[in-house]
Design a protein around this motif. Structure first.
Motif, short mmCIF file in Angstrom:
data_model
loop_
_atom_site.label_atom_id
_atom_site.label_comp_id
_atom_site.label_asym_id
_atom_site.label_seq_id
_atom_site.Cartn_x
_atom_site.Cartn_y
_atom_site.Cartn_z
N MET A 135 -42.51 -8.94 -9.48
CA MET A 135 -42.77 -9.83 -8.35
C MET A 135 -44.11 -9.52 -7.68
O MET A 135 -44.52 -10.20 -6.76
CB MET A 135 -41.67 -9.69 -7.29
N GLY A 136 -44.75 -8.46 -8.12
CA GLY A 136 -46.05 -8.11 -7.56
C GLY A 136 -45.97 -7.15 -6.38
O GLY A 136 -46.97 -6.94 -5.69
N ALA A 137 -44.81 -6.58 -6.15
CA ALA A 137 -44.62 -5.72 -4.98
C ALA A 137 -45.57 -4.53 -5.00
O ALA A 137 -45.55 -3.72 -5.93
CB ALA A 137 -43.17 -5.22 -4.94
N LEU A 588 -44.10 -18.90 -7.51
CA LEU A 588 -42.83 -18.62 -6.85
C LEU A 588 -43.07 -18.06 -5.45
O LEU A 588 -42.42 -18.44 -4.48
CB LEU A 588 -42.00 -17.64 -7.68
N ARG A 589 -44.02 -17.17 -5.35
CA ARG A 589 -44.32 -16.57 -4.05
C ARG A 589 -44.75 -17.64 -3.04
O ARG A 589 -44.26 -17.69 -1.92
CB ARG A 589 -45.42 -15.51 -4.19
N MET A 590 -45.67 -18.49 -3.45
CA MET A 590 -46.14 -19.54 -2.54
C MET A 590 -44.98 -20.45 -2.12
O MET A 590 -44.90 -20.89 -0.98
CB MET A 590 -47.23 -20.37 -3.21
N THR A 591 -44.10 -20.73 -3.06
CA THR A 591 -42.96 -21.59 -2.74
C THR A 591 -42.11 -20.94 -1.65
O THR A 591 -41.77 -21.57 -0.65
CB THR A 591 -42.10 -21.81 -3.99
N LEU A 592 -41.78 -19.67 -1.85
CA LEU A 592 -40.92 -19.00 -0.89
C LEU A 592 -41.61 -18.90 0.47
O LEU A 592 -40.97 -18.99 1.51
CB LEU A 592 -40.56 -17.61 -1.41
N LEU A 593 -42.93 -18.76 0.44
CA LEU A 593 -43.67 -18.65 1.70
C LEU A 593 -43.72 -19.97 2.46
O LEU A 593 -43.92 -19.99 3.66
CB LEU A 593 -45.10 -18.19 1.42
N SER A 594 -43.54 -21.06 1.73
CA SER A 594 -43.75 -22.36 2.35
C SER A 594 -42.61 -22.78 3.27
O SER A 594 -42.73 -23.75 4.00
CB SER A 594 -43.96 -23.42 1.28
N TYR A 595 -41.49 -22.06 3.21
CA TYR A 595 -40.37 -22.43 4.08
C TYR A 595 -40.56 -21.83 5.47
O TYR A 595 -40.99 -20.69 5.61
CB TYR A 595 -39.05 -21.94 3.48
N SER A 596 -40.20 -22.60 6.45
CA SER A 596 -40.31 -22.13 7.83
C SER A 596 -39.35 -20.96 8.05
O SER A 596 -38.22 -21.00 7.60
CB SER A 596 -39.97 -23.26 8.79
#
Length: 842
Positions: A135-137, A588-596
């Motif tokens: 995941m890039g952690a 995937l990361r950008m998607t998860l970040l896009s939620y309020s």
RNA sequence: GGGAGGAUAGCUCAGUGGUAGAGCGACGCCCUUACAAGGCGUGGGUCGGGGGUUCGACCCCCCCUCCUCCCACCA
């Protein structure tokens, strides 16, 4: 420059990049002599037996963004990784594995079983860690911890002993929540209530005893949803002021099955005259209300259940039956004897074990408890005074509500996997010894026969110490000094009580300081219908499948293996007929970040992931374009914006600043949705859609040099801004961007290869060029209307059109006139500007 | 029984006391050498219902309806 492919392939690049960062020590914090300010996050340790699910992916992404951002901002950023032994959850998993071999843990014995769990832990834990890496952690892996490491076990023991010495841990006999499947006691939090269960309220009669003790004709009718508990009845309560029963005060009832006198008692607290018959059966050993009533009236507490949920000898003729079978049998017998008085449908709530799902039985038992009130008070104050900030703020109320009504915490568990309770009992005297070192003899009578308490601690007990136990507490380590308190605690709201509140309490108690200054709570990731992901429903999306791709067959096979029901498989088939493409980690990361962060649910949709995969590709291609244009030019990024004269260049530099400001503010305020959104729209809508197009004619003209400078500066800057969110594609591109070698790297990393991961995050400098933005707005408006005209009249691109434009004011006319060449190039039109006033005058 | 959150475009969701936004989807045109994982353009919402405060409310206040979640011992 080598030819770059037209399409960005994330999976090839990502693993190599991660290895590069890890091998060069970019994740490590706390280097000798590093005096920078620290920024620390302790990871919410995943359960050692689990596999990484979307919830983890979400946690990992958010925490990694915060860590990378602060690292680039010049902090000594530490993200402490680790895992949780997850007592009951892990034990259940390993027991299930044993069951496949036809064995139980009792066949192995405690020692061998625990050995077995350790083996499983080694296998399973490794998988989790590799998934986190995927995941890039950017965790500091050298500081990885496990809640059952020797050092952390020592911390647990120290905490237990201290709390015991302070009188905050005690042993008590109480009515507790018993899980008959896992055969352990549970804390109140581990009991979930299932609402609106259709139940049956069964009524039956107790005969009133005559003076000789024999049943008379008179009776008292009671109601219950759990008829079998009547075997433990020691009283029936009526309201003292209920005229219907005044004549029965002080009398007894005859129990039909067991040889016992059941007292009729008066209790105004328990009994509501209006409800049912106004008479309540009292089972002190199996109901919380009845337990309290029993204490008030000094009633006998008769436990009728074995630990496995079967009836014990107190059950008389029903002894040995399973509890639900006994329920039926008791009803049938009462009916047979003519005591049944009918039944009604009744909506009720059922307490269930969070882990096993079985209906929880209230039982009397001796357990270890933590006295919570003295610990809760400072924790409430810390949030009131904003020493700890909870975001989103709504959750503060929930936090306060729980802490202000807090009950003592039952911390002992009848499990084998976990931290042993450091208590010993003397065989000779009643002495209890709680100590840091294993005792050799009784300190009271000197006897040598000591038995250690066989129970283990609730897994959350060790979790509560996590922010300081991971840093070496109780030793005064340099790490503890340097990194405690941590800054941010990012986790799901579902463990606000289980974990966050307890960490605050324990941190304040043992360290005298809150464990973190912000609590960042995120919602739950669900499937695209908004339903909770569950193995049975088959709607679990494995983050790695999204990153690396999976065929429908892969997905079906995995779901089936995990126990999905046919409906779940059908859903899978219908929703993902083509499986998943390899979208890459950045997408995937950008998607998860896009939620309020305010959203309690994050309904993950594949389309959305695809959109961000496309975004990564867009960025890639913008970079390809830039590289192509920069070939043969001396332009390189210096970290400082170039001096420019051209409108387009002035405009994009100003817009870049706006985007950086928004991104920075977003991250600081924990609005990662706004931060990522600002950069996304800047890159796509402004940089790509307008600036790159505008740069084309400019690059062929006399201002090519400043345009090349602007192009490379903007690209390089936006890569730095975007890196915390999309670490892979940005680094991959950044390597190709011509730039000053020293650009923004901190001295600590001077000896390492250059990497975007330690480049300086773009500064907010507030430099806006209002004039350029206004002029550009005029230009854009014109170009769009010209294109609309072209589209509406179906005019092919090849055909040049001539547009006469009536400028409303001189300023607009000036802009249009001045940028004629650019406008004509973008609009594909010949522009004839007429000044409105000139037109008006003769 | 208490508490919290929500109801905004076909779908999923942002948002602000001053003429409504995104992503996806829809429709039309375009293989223009950065990108068809793309470009250009278009359409689409009396912001759950009712009342109030205000010059002005999707936003603030009150009531109602319907969802979701959390906490709680009603037989």
């Amino acid at each position: 420059m080598t030819e770059l492919p037209k399409t960005y392939s994330p999976t090839e690049a990502e693993e190599a990049l991660y290895r590069f960062w890890e091998e060069n020590g970019f994740f490590a914090a706390g280097a000798e002599g590093d005096t920078r300010k620290t920024y620390t996050i302790a990871i919410p340790p995943p359960n050692v037996t689990g596999t990484l699910h979307m919830g983890h992916a979400c946690r990992t992404t958010f925490e990694d963004v915060l860590t990378r951002y602060h690292r680039m901002k010049g902090f000594d950023a530490l993200w402490i990784p680790g895992m949780d032994h997850a007592g009951i959850a892990t034990q259940v998993v390993v027991e299930r594995l044993l069951a496949q071999e036809g064995k139980t843990r009792h066949d192995l014995g405690r020692e061998a079983f625990v050995e077995r769990v350790w083996e499983w832990k080694e296998k399973s834990g490794g998988r989790i860690l590799s998934q986190l890496r995927r995941m890039g952690a950017s965790c500091d892996w050298s500081r990885e911890r496990f809640t059952m490491d020797p050092e952390l076990s020592k911390a647990v023991r120290e905490a237990f002993v201290r709390l015991y010495e302070e009188g905050l841990i005690y042993r008590g006999t109480r009515l507790v929540n018993w899980d008959v499947v896992s055969q352990t006691v549970l804390s109140d939090l581990e009991v979930e209530t299932q609402e609106n269960v259709q139940g049956t309220l069964f009524e039956f009669a107790y005969k009133v005893a005559g003076d000789d003790g024999a049943p008379t004709d008179e009776e008292l009718v009671v109601a219950t949803t759990r008829p079998e508990t009547m075997l433990g009845d020691t009283a029936v309560a009526v309201h003292p002021e209920d005229p219907r029963y005044t004549h029965l005060h002080g009398k007894f009832l005859v129990h039909p099955f067991v040889d016992r006198k059941v007292a009729i008692i008066c209790d105004s607290e328990l009994v509501d005259m209006e409800f049912g018959t106004g008479a309540v059966k009292v089972t002190p050993a199996h109901d919380p209300n009845d337990f309290a009533t029993g204490k008030r009236h000094d009633l006998e507490e008769i436990n009728i259940l074995n630990f496995d949920g079967t009836l014990n000898k107190e059950g008389g003729e029903f002894a040995g039956m399973e509890r639900f079978a006994a329920r039926k049998a008791v009803k049938a017998r009462l009916d047979e004897l003519g005591f049944a008085r009918g039944e009604k449908k009744h909506m009720m709530t059922l307490p269930r074990s969070q882990r096993s799902g079985s209906v929880v039985e209230p039982m009397i038992s001796t357990q270890w408890f933590v006295k919570m009130e003295p610990l809760a008070k400072p924790a409430i104050r810390a949030v009131e005074n904003e020493v700890v900030q909870i975001l989103p703020k709504d959750w503060e109320k929930t936090y306060f509500h729980w802490l202000r009504n807090i009950q003592d915490w039952c911390i002992s568990r009848q499990l084998w996997w976990g931290h042993p309770i450091p208590a010993w009992y003397c065989d000779n005297c009643e002495n209890v010894i709680v100590s840091r070192e294993d005792p050799t003899g009784c300190d009271n009578c000197g006897g040598g026969n000591l038995r250690q308490d066989p129970d283990v601690l609730d897994t959350w007990f060790s979790s509560a110490l996590w922010p300081f136990s991971t840093l070496g507490w109780p030793e005064e380590t340099p790490d503890l000094k340097r990194f405690y308190p941590t800054q941010d605690m990012e986790t799901g709201y579902d463990i606000l009580f289980f974990w966050v509140a307890r960490m605050i309490m324990m941190g304040l108690h043992f360290m005298g300081e809150v464990p973190f200054s912000r609590v960042l709570l995120a919602g739950l990731v669900t499937d695209e219908r908004g339903e909770k992901m569950s193995k049975v429903k088959g709607n679990v999306i494995d983050p790695l499948d999204v990153i690396e791709g999976a065929t429908l067959d892969d997905l079906l096979a995995k779901a089936q293996f995990n126990g999905a029901k046919p409906n779940g498989l059908k859903y899978l088939q219908k929703t993902y007929p083509d499986g998943f493409a390899s979208y890459g980690c950045d997408a995937l990361r950008m998607t998860l970040l896009s939620y309020s962060p305010q959203a309690r649910r994050m309904a993950l949709s594949l389309k959305r992931i695809e959109g961000y995969r496309n975004f990564a590709n867009k960025l890639w291609n913008a970079a390809r374009y830039a590289m192509m244009k920069l070939e043969g030019s001396n332009a390189k990024a210096t970290g400082e914006p170039p001096e420019v004269s051209q409108l387009a260049n002035r405009w994009i530099l100003s817009r870049l600043q706006v985007a950086i400001d928004a991104a920075t503010a977003g991250v600081e305020e924990y609005r990662l949705d706004e931060a990522s959104g600002a950069l996304y729209h800047f890159v796509w809508d402004e940089f790509c859609d307008w600036y790159l197009e505008l740069s084309k004619p400019l690059m062929d003209g006399p201002h090519a040099e400043e345009t090349a400078q602007t192009l490379v500066h903007t690209l390089e800057t936006v890569l730095r801004a975007l890196h915390p969110m999309m670490p892979f594609v940005t680094e991959e591109i950044w390597r190709q961007v011509p730039r000053d070698d020293a650009l923004g790297t901190h001295p600590v990393d001077a000896e390492k290869p250059r990497s975007l991961i330690v480049a300086r995050y773009p500064e907010q400098d507030g430099r806006r060029d209002e004039e350029a933005e206004q002029a550009m707005a005029v230009l854009q408006e014109f170009v769009v209307s010209a294109r609309t005209i072209r589209a509406e009249h179906d005019l092919p691109r090849a055909r040049t059109i001539e547009i006469h434009f009536l400028a409303e004011d001189a300023k607009r006319a000036f802009v249009l006139e001045g940028e004629k060449a650019l406008i004509e190039s973008l609009a594909g039109a010949t522009l004839v500007v007429s000044d409105a006033e000139k037109m008006a005058s003769p």
